[in-house]
Design a protein around this motif. Sequence first.
Motif, PDB file in Angstrom:
ATOM      1  N   GLU A 179       0.886  -0.930  -0.035  1.00  0.00           N
ATOM      2  CA  GLU A 179      -0.105   0.092   0.120  1.00  0.00           C
ATOM      3  C   GLU A 179       1.071   1.152  -0.112  1.00  0.00           C
ATOM      4  OE1 GLU A 179      -3.033  -0.243  -0.371  1.00  0.00           O
ATOM      5  OE2 GLU A 179      -3.438  -2.483   0.137  1.00  0.00           O
ATOM      6  N   LEU A 180       1.100   1.892  -1.343  1.00  0.00           N
ATOM      7  CA  LEU A 180       1.846   3.168  -1.379  1.00  0.00           C
ATOM      8  C   LEU A 180       1.168   4.238  -1.679  1.00  0.00           C
ATOM      9  CD1 LEU A 180       4.339   0.692  -1.254  1.00  0.00           C
ATOM     10  CD2 LEU A 180       5.275   2.588  -2.964  1.00  0.00           C
ATOM     11  N   THR A 181       1.408   5.400  -0.991  1.00  0.00           N
ATOM     12  CA  THR A 181       0.801   6.634  -1.222  1.00  0.00           C
ATOM     13  C   THR A 181       1.941   7.819  -1.256  1.00  0.00           C
ATOM     14  OG1 THR A 181       0.190   6.905   1.084  1.00  0.00           O
ATOM     15  CG2 THR A 181      -1.449   5.950  -0.339  1.00  0.00           C
ATOM     16  N   GLY A 182       1.362   9.021  -1.585  1.00  0.00           N
ATOM     17  CA  GLY A 182       2.473  10.051  -1.252  1.00  0.00           C
ATOM     18  C   GLY A 182       3.774   9.948  -1.713  1.00  0.00           C
ATOM     19  N   GLN A 183       5.046  10.291  -0.972  1.00  0.00           N
ATOM     20  CA  GLN A 183       6.158  10.338  -1.415  1.00  0.00           C
ATOM     21  C   GLN A 183       6.555   8.954  -1.662  1.00  0.00           C
ATOM     22  OE1 GLN A 183       7.573  12.853  -2.110  1.00  0.00           O
ATOM     23  NE2 GLN A 183       9.140  11.952  -2.889  1.00  0.00           N
ATOM     24  N   GLY A 184       6.110   7.988  -0.901  1.00  0.00           N
ATOM     25  CA  GLY A 184       6.597   6.609  -1.342  1.00  0.00           C
ATOM     26  C   GLY A 184       6.171   6.175  -2.908  1.00  0.00           C
ATOM     27  N   ARG A 208      14.342  -0.371   0.925  1.00  0.00           N
ATOM     28  CA  ARG A 208      15.721  -0.246   1.463  1.00  0.00           C
ATOM     29  C   ARG A 208      16.279   0.975   1.441  1.00  0.00           C
ATOM     30  NH1 ARG A 208      16.068  -5.811  -0.811  1.00  0.00           N
ATOM     31  NH2 ARG A 208      16.402  -4.716  -2.770  1.00  0.00           N
ATOM     32  N   GLU A 209      15.744   1.951   0.224  1.00  0.00           N
ATOM     33  CA  GLU A 209      16.445   3.160  -0.013  1.00  0.00           C
ATOM     34  C   GLU A 209      16.019   3.985   1.217  1.00  0.00           C
ATOM     35  OE1 GLU A 209      18.701   4.783  -2.383  1.00  0.00           O
ATOM     36  OE2 GLU A 209      17.368   3.788  -3.601  1.00  0.00           O
ATOM     37  N   GLU A 210      15.041   3.970   1.849  1.00  0.00           N
ATOM     38  CA  GLU A 210      14.855   4.913   3.043  1.00  0.00           C
ATOM     39  C   GLU A 210      15.734   4.727   4.178  1.00  0.00           C
ATOM     40  OE1 GLU A 210      10.815   4.040   4.209  1.00  0.00           O
ATOM     41  OE2 GLU A 210       9.893   4.090   2.281  1.00  0.00           O
ATOM     42  N   ILE A 211      16.401   3.656   4.250  1.00  0.00           N
ATOM     43  CA  ILE A 211      17.143   3.351   5.418  1.00  0.00           C
ATOM     44  C   ILE A 211      18.662   3.235   5.277  1.00  0.00           C
ATOM     45  CG2 ILE A 211      15.405   2.094   7.137  1.00  0.00           C
ATOM     46  CD1 ILE A 211      17.853   0.050   5.376  1.00  0.00           C
ATOM     47  N   ALA A 212      18.751   3.720   3.927  1.00  0.00           N
ATOM     48  CA  ALA A 212      20.329   3.713   3.742  1.00  0.00           C
ATOM     49  C   ALA A 212      20.800   4.929   4.205  1.00  0.00           C
ATOM     50  CB  ALA A 212      20.602   3.504   2.027  1.00  0.00           C
ATOM     51  N   GLU A 249       7.759  -6.202  -7.565  1.00  0.00           N
ATOM     52  CA  GLU A 249       8.241  -6.793  -6.223  1.00  0.00           C
ATOM     53  C   GLU A 249       9.667  -6.357  -6.016  1.00  0.00           C
ATOM     54  OE1 GLU A 249       5.646 -10.856  -6.064  1.00  0.00           O
ATOM     55  OE2 GLU A 249       7.737 -10.846  -5.484  1.00  0.00           O
ATOM     56  N   ALA A 250      10.515  -6.370  -7.081  1.00  0.00           N
ATOM     57  CA  ALA A 250      11.874  -6.265  -6.731  1.00  0.00           C
ATOM     58  C   ALA A 250      12.172  -4.731  -6.621  1.00  0.00           C
ATOM     59  CB  ALA A 250      12.782  -6.586  -8.058  1.00  0.00           C
ATOM     60  N   LEU A 251      11.443  -3.649  -7.365  1.00  0.00           N
ATOM     61  CA  LEU A 251      11.706  -2.419  -7.403  1.00  0.00           C
ATOM     62  C   LEU A 251      11.016  -1.825  -5.967  1.00  0.00           C
ATOM     63  CD1 LEU A 251      10.133  -0.650 -10.593  1.00  0.00           C
ATOM     64  CD2 LEU A 251      12.613  -0.808  -9.481  1.00  0.00           C
ATOM     65  N   VAL A 252       9.917  -2.239  -5.551  1.00  0.00           N
ATOM     66  CA  VAL A 252       9.607  -1.627  -4.264  1.00  0.00           C
ATOM     67  C   VAL A 252      10.220  -2.128  -3.013  1.00  0.00           C
ATOM     68  CG1 VAL A 252       7.409  -1.759  -2.794  1.00  0.00           C
ATOM     69  CG2 VAL A 252       7.104  -1.559  -5.184  1.00  0.00           C
ATOM     70  N   THR A 253      10.548  -3.596  -3.091  1.00  0.00           N
ATOM     71  CA  THR A 253      11.691  -3.607  -2.265  1.00  0.00           C
ATOM     72  C   THR A 253      12.840  -3.069  -2.079  1.00  0.00           C
ATOM     73  OG1 THR A 253      10.734  -5.997  -2.483  1.00  0.00           O
ATOM     74  CG2 THR A 253      12.661  -6.031  -1.063  1.00  0.00           C
ATOM     75  N   ASP A 254      13.356  -2.960  -3.246  1.00  0.00           N
ATOM     76  CA  ASP A 254      14.328  -1.860  -3.526  1.00  0.00           C
ATOM     77  C   ASP A 254      14.148  -0.609  -2.905  1.00  0.00           C
ATOM     78  OD1 ASP A 254      16.960  -2.093  -4.586  1.00  0.00           O
ATOM     79  OD2 ASP A 254      16.553  -0.546  -6.210  1.00  0.00           O
ATOM     80  N   GLU A 255      12.981   0.052  -3.290  1.00  0.00           N
ATOM     81  CA  GLU A 255      12.597   1.389  -2.595  1.00  0.00           C
ATOM     82  C   GLU A 255      12.751   1.393  -0.751  1.00  0.00           C
ATOM     83  OE1 GLU A 255      12.538   4.164  -3.844  1.00  0.00           O
ATOM     84  OE2 GLU A 255      13.230   2.905  -5.763  1.00  0.00           O
ATOM     85  N   PHE A 286       7.001   5.469  -8.523  1.00  0.00           N
ATOM     86  CA  PHE A 286       6.562   5.715  -9.577  1.00  0.00           C
ATOM     87  C   PHE A 286       7.984   6.118 -10.740  1.00  0.00           C
ATOM     88  CE2 PHE A 286       4.561   8.509 -12.895  1.00  0.00           C
ATOM     89  CZ  PHE A 286       3.839   7.460 -13.662  1.00  0.00           C
ATOM     90  N   ARG A 287       8.688   6.869 -10.049  1.00  0.00           N
ATOM     91  CA  ARG A 287       9.968   7.549 -10.758  1.00  0.00           C
ATOM     92  C   ARG A 287      10.888   6.185 -11.316  1.00  0.00           C
ATOM     93  NH1 ARG A 287      14.596   8.309  -8.669  1.00  0.00           N
ATOM     94  NH2 ARG A 287      13.920   8.483  -6.666  1.00  0.00           N
ATOM     95  N   ARG A 288      10.934   5.489 -10.057  1.00  0.00           N
ATOM     96  CA  ARG A 288      11.886   4.194 -10.410  1.00  0.00           C
ATOM     97  C   ARG A 288      11.279   3.378 -11.765  1.00  0.00           C
ATOM     98  NH1 ARG A 288      15.688   1.949  -7.330  1.00  0.00           N
ATOM     99  NH2 ARG A 288      16.144   0.627  -9.287  1.00  0.00           N
TER     100      ARG A 288
END
Lengths: 542, 542
Positions: free
Chosen positions: A352-357, A389-393, A381-387, A362-364
């Motif tokens: 469930e993605l909204t807003g900034q997420g 992870r981005e938040e905590i890098a 699935e791969a992309l969202v999982t990737d995203e 969408f950009r990716r």
Amino acid sequence: MTKPEDPTRVLIFDTTLRDGEQSPGISLNTQEKLEIAQQLARLGVDIIEAGFPITSPGDFEAVQTISRTVEGPVIAGLARTHVADIDAAWNAVKDATRPRIHTFISTSDIHIQYQLQTTRDDVKGQARAAVAHAKEYVDDVEFSPMDATRADIEFTAEVCQIAIDEGATTINIPDTVGYTMPHEYTACLERLYELVPDLRDIVLSVHCHDDLGLAVANSFAGLLAGARQVECAINGIGERAGNASLEEIVMLLHTRSADVGLRSGVVTREIARTSRMVSRLTGYPVQPNKAVVGRNAFAHESGIHQDGVLKERTTYEIMDATTVGLEANSIVLGKHSGRHALQQALADLGFELTGQGLNTAFRRFKEIADKKKHVTAMDLEALVTDELREEIAAYQLEWFDVEASTRRPPHATVGIRTPDGDEVTGSFTGDGPVDAIFRAINAATGSDARLREFRVDAVTGGQDALGETSVVLEVGGVSGSGQGVSTDILEAAARAYVRALSNALRRRGIGDGSGAPDGGAFMAEAEEATAEAASRQPVRTP
Amino acid sequence: MTKPEDPTRVLIFDTTLRDGEQSPGISLNTQEKLEIAQQLARLGVDIIEAGFPITSPGDFEAVQTISRTVEGPVIAGLARTHVADIDAAWNAVKDATRPRIHTFISTSDIHIQYQLQTTRDDVKGQARAAVAHAKEYVDDVEFSPMDATRADIEFTAEVCQIAIDEGATTINIPDTVGYTMPHEYTACLERLYELVPDLRDIVLSVHCHDDLGLAVANSFAGLLAGARQVECAINGIGERAGNASLEEIVMLLHTRSADVGLRSGVVTREIARTSRMVSRLTGYPVQPNKAVVGRNAFAHESGIHQDGVLKERTTYEIMDATTVGLEANSIVLGKHSGRHALQQALADLGFELTGQGLNTAFRRFKEIADKKKHVTAMDLEALVTDELREEIAAYQLEWFDVEASTRRPPHATVGIRTPDGDEVTGSFTGDGPVDAIFRAINAATGSDARLREFRVDAVTGGQDALGETSVVLEVGGVSGSGQGVSTDILEAAARAYVRALSNALRRRGIGDGSGAPDGGAFMAEAEEATAEAASRQPVRTP
């Protein structure tokens, strides 16, 4: 958890996040563990063993976060018989709707003599005290006599009786070293039922390791002997050769239900996705010939058209690929798909993605869709999982340039965004382009990280496949893992390395006491207990 | 092959090259199959099922080459009940010291009705005729009633009795679709012994698939019920979820020998090397948590030091890693090692290289040793295997240049040596550097090959690891696979792609009738039979 009324109901106890996460090279952070736990809830497992809270503040934080967030399954925390272990387990799981404490101690003489360096009487006393202490916190208490399959069965029975007398609601019989055989395990459980008739009033559980390739068969033998909880892990990960594979146990019960008469509550259509997620986040590949979830497990997935199957599916197939959710690779989106279509497709996948997420996803998505004609559910699935992870890098890859040739050494330059927001650059001439990039990242960040493992897989087949890379590295004695996804293998490698580095540095931070989760006073106590326990005896598990 | 005198002796029948090679994406050439067969002989298997000669001239050639070259094991060729199949199998294996024909036909009604579209009486007639015809060529004949575990057992028994009456020396009971359960398989074999007492005078064999994760347990149940041949494959490869894993069966018998009282003739110390070779040549990875041969199967391999194991090894280990040959990764050579040291190290690994072969290997060794401080036994295996492949490549990679960046599309230029000795070049701007290289190779060679699968693994861990890549591609409906080894991931990818392309073109050449092995008249006949058989019914196997 009381014994289910229905005698055919088998409880699925998933230990992917505890025994699975103990595998070498796997180092999931809290966000990743939470993501897996949420998927396990969608999968419909009955119990999630979320971790071993005393072992590290990171493990404590993950169990606590899962307990506070994930609805549906019982959430269990593992504990040795020590008071500090049980306190840590309780503090980590207490906010769950249905918490469980799982405590264990070895009953085999080889463990009692060499590992615990104590006596049988002391083991009985520790088991009694631990279950009694856990029961002060919660009704749902599980007890495991570790290494039971190599133990004197009369002694194991005595210890189990003590645990039941103190109120244990589940007794689990671990084949800790993967040594037993189906007929032997059956005999072991039948004898325990004779020696401890009270076992019939609680849940008997099995926990089998796969060292001799028999984990599923031994677990199944246990169920036929009367056990009604099976401890297992997605993709069969776990210590050494791993635990019984959840997907194999579940599909065995499902496929042979007419003959066996047992059933689990698992939503089988979620199996394939859960398997992919665990493989991706742990960096542990699933071999193509793995039962149920390997890419060849269903022949018609492989592109080989079988005349027999075309004439009549059941000639060569005993399971339908759609039953385990393997149809998910149908094409879902193209380059002209919009934000709403993406949101809908992600919702279908349980994200469930909204807003900034959603904006970031969408950009990716657009970047990928520009390069790749069709974007599949697996790509998403791969992309969202990737995203996620981005938040905590802590560090971010900004850009890189690489020149590689057979005629001169490869050279890489990278730009990295630091946690403070600065951009730093580094260059290196290495043995190969990946090596050059990794060392350029080290140069840019001033780290001395050393690569331990590096793996690349195509997420989906074909010329325009997404490449997914996994990196495990070590920096200052702490290991970290990271994954990256891109159609460019070097970019995927660079992303994975930067994330692995961030994770390792973050873990080192937690280990130092900085970055610890809330509950500071308790955490300090837990850390002391950990340090003390570590100096006294190693943390080992069923 | 007559039944062994020793009632505790289990015959190991390896079908890596037949059932294993039927896995999607695996396409071994004759040289690679020979290499595996020679290693299987070193491993000490009793029977090598080398292929299914009727299915293609390539398969025929491989079985014939193995029969003429490999000493020690029985060499078996698979055949349906058709005369042409049995003739092809015999012609392929007849030069072996100990040849075997293995013929099969389904006895399950579902197969008889839908796949064979015939009657039970016809199946009996075909089985009788096939065994009788095979016996005209050779004494050692094996018969399999395919899909026996889903068949009417009285009918299966009748067919087995017919095969024995005609002289079959081994009867194999396949669980073709991986459907049975240990207790069910035991009951099936016990009932067959009752119905066909003559089974006690020949070798009863088991052949189990792993669709429900029970292949090893079912095979083991079969051995406990009296079977003395087990059909299995290295790393458990094979149709769908694969066959029983040879290494798991062997180590189960070995580890529990005191309790089970059965033994194989396998040299267990060759297991790890065989597993690595098969994984490398097939491009099928072994998951880290795979029993016996996964990289985590032995805890002390993983770098996690376990207090328990240090105090007493057996606290957590039931097998010793050296038993399966896992010590082979100790450092053997450095950059100053000379030609003689290399030759000696290779000889220790079972590779006898002299002359030009040694020169080439030494040149590659020096290249690697320049970049990598220590060259291990595993590196050497990878290199030599790489060299063996070099000899049969039609195209050769000469050089490449790649520029990759996050800020512009990657561009690659390659130089390729053609089979005629000319150098051709090609360029491409792709989605990623690997994609650009692959398409540049297509441009240089004028091919329209499409990538099907791409995988990268580090052969050994650490920053200076060798990268090993596997490529499966398709060109004009024919697939080919190739592997490449280098410290440069792009170079390894380019080498793998060029080899895969060469293999695919070579296979297409064989399929056209060009490049066929000797025995032209027979081959033409076999090809006709293949085409005819393919149009009538698919070639399917136990």
